[in-house]
Design a protein around this motif. Structure first.
Motif, PDB file in Angstrom:
ATOM      1  N   LEU A 245      40.162  46.711  30.869  1.00 40.78           N
ATOM      2  CA  LEU A 245      40.697  45.791  31.871  1.00 40.78           C
ATOM      3  C   LEU A 245      42.176  45.542  31.627  1.00 40.78           C
ATOM      4  O   LEU A 245      42.976  45.507  32.568  1.00 40.78           O
ATOM      5  CB  LEU A 245      39.927  44.469  31.825  1.00 40.78           C
ATOM      6  CG  LEU A 245      40.479  43.324  32.689  1.00 40.78           C
ATOM      7  CD1 LEU A 245      40.448  43.713  34.167  1.00 40.78           C
ATOM      8  CD2 LEU A 245      39.662  42.046  32.460  1.00 40.78           C
ATOM      9  N   MET A 246      42.536  45.408  30.372  1.00 37.01           N
ATOM     10  CA  MET A 246      43.923  45.150  30.035  1.00 37.01           C
ATOM     11  C   MET A 246      44.813  46.328  30.446  1.00 37.01           C
ATOM     12  O   MET A 246      45.866  46.151  31.068  1.00 37.01           O
ATOM     13  CB  MET A 246      44.055  44.893  28.530  1.00 37.01           C
ATOM     14  CG  MET A 246      45.468  44.639  28.049  1.00 37.01           C
ATOM     15  SD  MET A 246      45.521  44.350  26.260  1.00 37.01           S
ATOM     16  CE  MET A 246      45.051  45.964  25.637  1.00 37.01           C
ATOM     17  N   SER A 249      45.180  46.924  34.410  1.00 38.25           N
ATOM     18  CA  SER A 249      45.965  45.985  35.203  1.00 38.25           C
ATOM     19  C   SER A 249      47.445  46.340  35.132  1.00 38.25           C
ATOM     20  O   SER A 249      47.913  46.959  34.168  1.00 38.25           O
ATOM     21  CB  SER A 249      45.765  44.550  34.684  1.00 38.25           C
ATOM     22  OG  SER A 249      46.337  44.394  33.398  1.00 38.25           O
ATOM     23  N   TRP A 250      48.187  45.922  36.166  1.00 36.05           N
ATOM     24  CA  TRP A 250      49.629  46.202  36.155  1.00 36.05           C
ATOM     25  C   TRP A 250      50.305  45.527  34.978  1.00 36.05           C
ATOM     26  O   TRP A 250      51.138  46.138  34.296  1.00 36.05           O
ATOM     27  CB  TRP A 250      50.280  45.710  37.450  1.00 36.05           C
ATOM     28  CG  TRP A 250      51.770  45.960  37.465  1.00 36.05           C
ATOM     29  CD1 TRP A 250      52.408  47.091  37.909  1.00 36.05           C
ATOM     30  CD2 TRP A 250      52.791  45.079  36.970  1.00 36.05           C
ATOM     31  NE1 TRP A 250      53.765  46.971  37.727  1.00 36.05           N
ATOM     32  CE2 TRP A 250      54.036  45.738  37.159  1.00 36.05           C
ATOM     33  CE3 TRP A 250      52.786  43.819  36.405  1.00 36.05           C
ATOM     34  CZ2 TRP A 250      55.246  45.171  36.782  1.00 36.05           C
ATOM     35  CZ3 TRP A 250      53.991  43.236  36.029  1.00 36.05           C
ATOM     36  CH2 TRP A 250      55.214  43.907  36.220  1.00 36.05           C
ATOM     37  N   GLY A 252      49.028  44.688  32.110  1.00 31.35           N
ATOM     38  CA  GLY A 252      48.686  45.363  30.871  1.00 31.35           C
ATOM     39  C   GLY A 252      49.448  46.661  30.691  1.00 31.35           C
ATOM     40  O   GLY A 252      49.928  46.973  29.598  1.00 31.35           O
ATOM     41  N   SER A 265      44.766  41.614  22.292  1.00 32.36           N
ATOM     42  CA  SER A 265      44.207  40.889  23.426  1.00 32.36           C
ATOM     43  C   SER A 265      42.984  40.119  22.962  1.00 32.36           C
ATOM     44  O   SER A 265      42.212  40.597  22.127  1.00 32.36           O
ATOM     45  CB  SER A 265      43.837  41.842  24.566  1.00 32.36           C
ATOM     46  OG  SER A 265      42.848  42.770  24.134  1.00 32.36           O
ATOM     47  N   ILE A 291      46.557  37.464  31.604  1.00 27.56           N
ATOM     48  CA  ILE A 291      46.631  38.522  32.606  1.00 27.56           C
ATOM     49  C   ILE A 291      45.338  38.683  33.391  1.00 27.56           C
ATOM     50  O   ILE A 291      45.307  39.423  34.384  1.00 27.56           O
ATOM     51  CB  ILE A 291      47.026  39.874  31.982  1.00 27.56           C
ATOM     52  CG1 ILE A 291      45.913  40.392  31.074  1.00 27.56           C
ATOM     53  CG2 ILE A 291      48.333  39.759  31.201  1.00 27.56           C
ATOM     54  CD1 ILE A 291      46.096  41.854  30.684  1.00 27.56           C
ATOM     55  N   ALA A 292      44.256  38.004  32.962  1.00 31.90           N
ATOM     56  CA  ALA A 292      42.981  38.102  33.686  1.00 31.90           C
ATOM     57  C   ALA A 292      42.177  36.833  33.445  1.00 31.90           C
ATOM     58  O   ALA A 292      42.371  36.131  32.447  1.00 31.90           O
ATOM     59  CB  ALA A 292      42.190  39.330  33.250  1.00 31.90           C
ATOM     60  N   TRP A 300      35.308  39.518  35.609  1.00 31.38           N
ATOM     61  CA  TRP A 300      36.722  39.410  35.228  1.00 31.38           C
ATOM     62  C   TRP A 300      37.600  39.976  36.336  1.00 31.38           C
ATOM     63  O   TRP A 300      37.280  41.005  36.937  1.00 31.38           O
ATOM     64  CB  TRP A 300      36.988  40.166  33.927  1.00 31.38           C
ATOM     65  CG  TRP A 300      36.478  39.447  32.719  1.00 31.38           C
ATOM     66  CD1 TRP A 300      35.246  39.562  32.156  1.00 31.38           C
ATOM     67  CD2 TRP A 300      37.193  38.491  31.931  1.00 31.38           C
ATOM     68  NE1 TRP A 300      35.143  38.747  31.059  1.00 31.38           N
ATOM     69  CE2 TRP A 300      36.324  38.074  30.901  1.00 31.38           C
ATOM     70  CE3 TRP A 300      38.470  37.951  32.000  1.00 31.38           C
ATOM     71  CZ2 TRP A 300      36.701  37.150  29.933  1.00 31.38           C
ATOM     72  CZ3 TRP A 300      38.856  37.023  31.038  1.00 31.38           C
ATOM     73  CH2 TRP A 300      37.973  36.632  30.032  1.00 31.38           C
ATOM     74  N   HIS A 301      38.727  39.312  36.584  1.00 34.92           N
ATOM     75  CA  HIS A 301      39.665  39.749  37.605  1.00 34.92           C
ATOM     76  C   HIS A 301      41.090  39.593  37.080  1.00 34.92           C
ATOM     77  O   HIS A 301      41.412  38.614  36.400  1.00 34.92           O
ATOM     78  CB  HIS A 301      39.495  38.907  38.883  1.00 34.92           C
ATOM     79  CG  HIS A 301      38.112  38.923  39.447  1.00 34.92           C
ATOM     80  ND1 HIS A 301      37.634  39.956  40.214  1.00 34.92           N
ATOM     81  CD2 HIS A 301      37.102  38.013  39.338  1.00 34.92           C
ATOM     82  CE1 HIS A 301      36.386  39.693  40.561  1.00 34.92           C
ATOM     83  NE2 HIS A 301      36.040  38.522  40.038  1.00 34.92           N
ATOM     84  N   SER A 302      41.927  40.556  37.437  1.00 38.53           N
ATOM     85  CA  SER A 302      43.343  40.444  37.095  1.00 38.53           C
ATOM     86  C   SER A 302      43.960  39.305  37.890  1.00 38.53           C
ATOM     87  O   SER A 302      43.577  39.057  39.043  1.00 38.53           O
ATOM     88  CB  SER A 302      44.082  41.751  37.400  1.00 38.53           C
ATOM     89  OG  SER A 302      43.567  42.808  36.619  1.00 38.53           O
ATOM     90  N   SER A 305      50.242  37.179  36.168  1.00 36.30           N
ATOM     91  CA  SER A 305      50.414  36.789  34.773  1.00 36.30           C
ATOM     92  C   SER A 305      51.211  35.493  34.645  1.00 36.30           C
ATOM     93  O   SER A 305      52.101  35.198  35.448  1.00 36.30           O
ATOM     94  CB  SER A 305      51.118  37.904  33.995  1.00 36.30           C
ATOM     95  OG  SER A 305      52.386  38.184  34.543  1.00 36.30           O
TER      96      SER A 305
END
Length: 352
Positions: A245-246, A249-250, A252, A265, A291-292, A300-302, A305
Motif C-alpha cells: 500500500l505504501m 500510493s503516490w 509512498g 512505515s 499517507i493512508a 485501507w485507503h490512500s 498526506s
C-alpha cells in the motif's frame, strides 16, 4: 543550510566580488540574493509529502539558477546606475551568490535536486549538519567587520576562506569515519547493506552511522578520535507495515524516491505513517507523514498526506554529545529514544 548561513555566504561572496565597487551595498545585496532559492518554502504544493519533496527542486536547480543569474545580469546591463560595474563582474556576482546556495545545501542530509528538471535522485553528500556554528561564524564575523569598518572585502574573504576550509575538513572527517566503519561492516557481514554516514548536530567530530538490514535498523555514533575496535551498534526494529500500500500510493512512491531505503512505515491509531529515518535520531525524527487511513469497514485507503506527530529531540543530551567526542561510553543511539524498538542484539546498550 539555515537561512542565516546562506545569507552569510552570499554576503561574503558579494563583498569579495563587488566590495571595491559597491562597498557595504555588495554585502547586503549578496545576502539577499543568496536567500532567494528558499522562497519555495512558502509554496503550497497541495500535500505534506509534496511540500517536503518539492522543496529544493526548481528553485535549487543549477540550470534554473544559472538562467536567473543571466537574466539579472541583462537587467543590470540596462540600468544606468549599474553600469559602473562591468557586465562580466555582475554575471560572476549573480551566478555565484545563487549557485552556491544549492551547492551548500547538497552538503547536508536533506537532499537537493541540483539537476532539476532531470529526475535524478536528490544530491546529499551528508558532510555537514544543517546548522553548524563553526561554518557560519567565520563568515559572520568577517561580515560584521566589513560592515563596520568598510574594509572592501578583505575581512569577508578571510572569513569565507576559513569557512571553506572547515567545509573541506568535514569531507575529510567523513572519510576518516568511513575508514573506521568499513572493516567493522565487513566483519559483521553488513558490507553489502545500505549505509548512511552523517554528522550529528552542530559538529563534524561525532558522526551518526545508519545501516539498513531488512527489518533491522542499526545505529552507531562514531567519533573521529575513536579506535577502530570501539564501534558498537544499537539495533532497532524497522517496521514496514503495508509495504505494498505504501509503495503503490503516490506519496509512498515519492518518499521512496526521496529517502528510501532509510524509511519505515507503521500503523498508528488507524493511520499508516511513513517516517524518514535520515533526519533526526532514533526516537526523534523530524519528518513523518500520514499517507493512508483505515475506514470503518477495515479497508485501507490512500489519503492526502499530512504531517504525523513526532517526538522532539532532547536538547539535554547535547552535553553528552560533546563528551562523546572523546568518550565512547558517553552516549549511545538508544539514549535518544526508541527504546521500545531496541533489539536484544544491541551492542552499545546491551539488553539485560
Amino acid at each position: 543550510m539555515d537561512s542565516l548561513t546562506q545569507a552569510c555566504l552570499g554576503g561574503a561572496l558579494g563583498g569579495a566580488i563587488l566590495g571595491r565597487r559597491l562597498g557595504r551595498k555588495s554585502i547586503l545585496l549578496g545576502a539577499v540574493t543568496a536567500t532567494l532559492p528558499d522562497l519555495d518554502s512558502f509554496i503550497d504544493y497541495g500535500s505534506a509529502v509534496a511540500d517536503y519533496t518539492y522543496h529544493r527542486s526548481v528553485t535549487h536547480s543549477l540550470f534554473a539558477l544559472s538562467l536567473l543569474a543571466g537574466m539579472f545580469t541583462l537587467v543590470c546591463a540596462r540600468l544606468p546606475a549599474a553600469r559602473k560595474v562591468p557586465t562580466r563582474q555582475w554575471l560572476c556576482f549573480w551566478w555565484l551568490c545563487l549557485i552556491t546556495h544549492p551547492l551548500l545545501d547538497a552538503f547536508t542530509t536533506y537532499g537537493t535536486q541540483l539537476l532539476w528538471p532531470i529526475t535524478s535522485p536528490p544530491v546529499a553528500w551528508k558532510t555537514i549538519f544543517i546548522i553548524d556554528p563553526l561554518y557560519t561564524l567565520p563568515m559572520l564575523l568577517g561580515l560584521v567587520v566589513a560592515l563596520i569598518k568598510g574594509t572592501q572585502g578583505r575581512a569577508v574573504i578571510i572569513g569565507l576562506a576559513i569557512s571553506t576550509a572547515y567545509l573541506g575538513f568535514s569531507i575529510a572527517a567523513k572519510s576518516m569515519v568511513m575508514a573506521q566503519v568499513s572493516p567493522a561492516l565487513v566483519q559483521r557481514g553488513l558490507d553489502d547493506r545500505p549505509v548512511m554516514i552523517q554528522p550529528t548536530p552542530l559538529n563534524t567530530l561525532v558522526w551518526r552511522v545508519t545501516v539498513i538490514d531488512d527489518d533491522r535498523q542499526l545505529e552507531a555514533l562514531v567519533s573521529i578520535f575513536d579506535d577502530r575496535d570501539t564501534l558498537a551498534f544499537d539495533s532497532f526494529q524497522r517496521p514496514m507495515a503495508f509495504r505494498d500500500l505504501m509503495i503503490d500510493s503516490w506519496a509512498g512512491q515519492r518518499l521512496g524516491w526521496f529517502s528510501a531505503p532509510f524509511w519505515r512505515s507503521e500503523v498508528r491509531d488507524g493511520t499508516l505513517v511513513v517516517t524518514d529515518l535520515r533526519m533526526g535520531q532514533p526516537g526523534a525524527y523530524f519528518f513523518a507523514f500520514v499517507i493512508a487511513e483505515r475506514d470503518d469497514s477495515g479497508q485501507w485507503h490512500s489519503v492526502t498526506s499530512r504531517p504525523a506527530d513526532i517526538a522532539r529531540p532532547d536538547i539535554g543530551l547535547l552535553p553528552a554529545l560533546l563528551k562523546r567526542i572523546t568518550n565512547p561510553d558517553a552516549l549511545c543511539p538508544s539514549d535518544f529514544g526508541d527504546r521500545d524498538r531496541l533489539l536484544p542484539d544491541a551492542e552499545c546498550r546491551p539488553q539485560i
